[in-house]
Design an enzyme around this catalytic site. Structure first.
Site, short mmCIF file in Angstrom:
data_model
loop_
_atom_site.label_atom_id
_atom_site.label_comp_id
_atom_site.label_asym_id
_atom_site.label_seq_id
_atom_site.Cartn_x
_atom_site.Cartn_y
_atom_site.Cartn_z
CG ASN A 109 -1.88 1.09 1.30
OD1 ASN A 109 -1.61 2.19 0.82
ND2 ASN A 109 -3.03 0.83 1.90
N GLY A 140 -0.01 4.31 -0.12
CA GLY A 140 -0.55 5.35 0.76
C GLY A 140 0.07 5.26 2.14
CG ASP A 196 -3.28 -5.82 10.10
OD1 ASP A 196 -3.16 -6.04 8.89
OD2 ASP A 196 -4.30 -6.14 10.74
CB SER A 197 -4.93 -0.15 9.88
OG SER A 197 -3.61 0.31 9.92
CG PHE A 210 -5.89 4.02 1.63
CD1 PHE A 210 -6.07 2.80 2.27
CD2 PHE A 210 -5.01 4.94 2.19
CE1 PHE A 210 -5.39 2.51 3.45
CE2 PHE A 210 -4.32 4.66 3.36
CZ PHE A 210 -4.52 3.44 3.99
N GLY A 211 -9.28 3.13 1.15
CA GLY A 211 -10.06 2.27 2.03
C GLY A 211 -11.33 2.95 2.53
CG ASP A 256 -9.09 7.39 4.47
OD1 ASP A 256 -9.13 7.01 5.66
OD2 ASP A 256 -8.01 7.55 3.85
CE LYS A 282 -5.61 8.27 6.58
NZ LYS A 282 -5.67 7.23 5.55
NE ARG A 338 -1.22 3.01 8.21
CZ ARG A 338 -2.43 3.35 7.72
NH1 ARG A 338 -2.64 4.55 7.26
NH2 ARG A 338 -3.40 2.48 7.69
P1 IMP Z 1 -4.52 -3.41 6.18
O1 IMP Z 1 -3.96 -2.81 7.41
O2 IMP Z 1 -3.78 -2.92 4.96
O3 IMP Z 1 -4.65 -4.90 6.26
O4 IMP Z 1 -5.97 -2.80 6.01
C1 IMP Z 1 -7.11 -3.38 6.59
C2 IMP Z 1 -8.33 -2.67 6.06
O5 IMP Z 1 -8.44 -1.38 6.65
C3 IMP Z 1 -8.37 -2.45 4.55
O6 IMP Z 1 -9.70 -2.59 4.13
C4 IMP Z 1 -7.89 -1.02 4.39
O7 IMP Z 1 -8.42 -0.41 3.23
C5 IMP Z 1 -8.44 -0.38 5.65
N1 IMP Z 1 -7.58 0.70 6.11
C6 IMP Z 1 -6.35 0.58 6.67
N2 IMP Z 1 -5.86 1.80 6.96
C7 IMP Z 1 -6.81 2.68 6.58
C8 IMP Z 1 -6.86 4.11 6.58
O8 IMP Z 1 -5.94 4.82 7.02
N3 IMP Z 1 -7.97 4.65 6.09
C9 IMP Z 1 -9.01 3.91 5.59
N4 IMP Z 1 -9.01 2.59 5.54
C10 IMP Z 1 -7.90 1.98 6.03
#
Ligand code: IMP
Length: 195
Positions: free
Chosen positions: A8, A10, A61-62, A153-154, A156, A174, A180
């Site tokens: 990613n 971003g 991981d988020s 992204f995701g 947001d 952001k 993060r």
């Molecule tokens: P991962 O941490 O890349 O596995 O993300 C897990 C999920 O959370 C995915 O669907 C990402 O698009 C979403 N995600 C992670 N970080 C963010 C963010 O900062 N903003 C929006 N969605 C996020």
């Protein structure tokens, strides 16, 4: 130089804004285990990546935690985003009296250096296995709203904090308040002090 294992871009841009050192992106595809916490996913990923690439490195991981759903999707956020899409996640929250939610992030930093004291930086040392992994957490509270904005992204566009969704903020805005960003800030402080 810090190696950030992620596909990613971003996330890499956000890390570059926080850390004093250059950040090198490595898109190694570590196993995202199904686990109850994003911390377990991040620690496992950092160890698996370290076996291939060596240390030091970091993974993040988020997830999105919706209060009315007892924190769901949390560690299943990527799966839910792919299967349902963010618009339907918003639709699901419409019947709830409150759409309160939070984004949470865990950064797992794999290192061979002695981890040192991390208490001051709100870090946790996982030295039960090789290599040692130190985790740093960040969280931001907000609410789920109909999608607005083109940035980020995701999730947001459906995550509102104050007056704006995260997709309506610049990258700098952001970073300054995000889950993060908060975890990266703790990692940056700890690196400066100990490494
Ligand atoms: P991962 O941490 O890349 O596995 O993300 C897990 C999920 O959370 C995915 O669907 C990402 O698009 C979403 N995600 C992670 N970080 C963010 C963010 O900062 N903003 C929006 N969605 C996020």
């Amino acid at each position: 130089m810090i190696t950030f294992v992620t596909g990613n871009e971003g996330k890499v841009e956000e890390a570059e804004a926080y850390l004093d050192e250059p950040v090198k992106q490595v898109a190694f595809d570590y196993t995202e285990i199904q686990a109850d916490t994003i911390e377990s996913v991040a620690v496992h990923g950092a160890r698996e990546a370290a076996q291939e690439i060596g240390t030091p490195l970091m993974v993040d991981d988020s997830g999105l935690y919706i209060n009315a759903f007892d924190g769901f999707p949390g560690p299943y956020s990527a799966y839910v985003e792919n299967k349902l899409g963010i618009e339907r996640v918003h639709q699901l929250t419409k019947d709830e009296s409150s759409a309160k939610a939070s984004f949470r992030s865990v950064i797992a930093y794999a290192t061979d250096n002695s981890a040192g004291s991390v208490k001051r930086y709100d870090g946790t040392v996982h030295d039960d296995d090789d290599p040692t992994v130190v985790t740093f957490t960040g969280r931001v509270d907000g609410r789920i709203v109909p999608p607005r904005g083109d940035g980020g992204f995701g999730y947001d566009p459906i995550f509102e904090h104050g007056e704006k969704t995260f997709a309506e903020l610049t990258a700098e805005e952001k970073n300054a308040i995000s889950h993060r960003g908060r975890a990266l800030g703790k990692l940056a402080d700890w690196l400066e002090e100990t490494q």
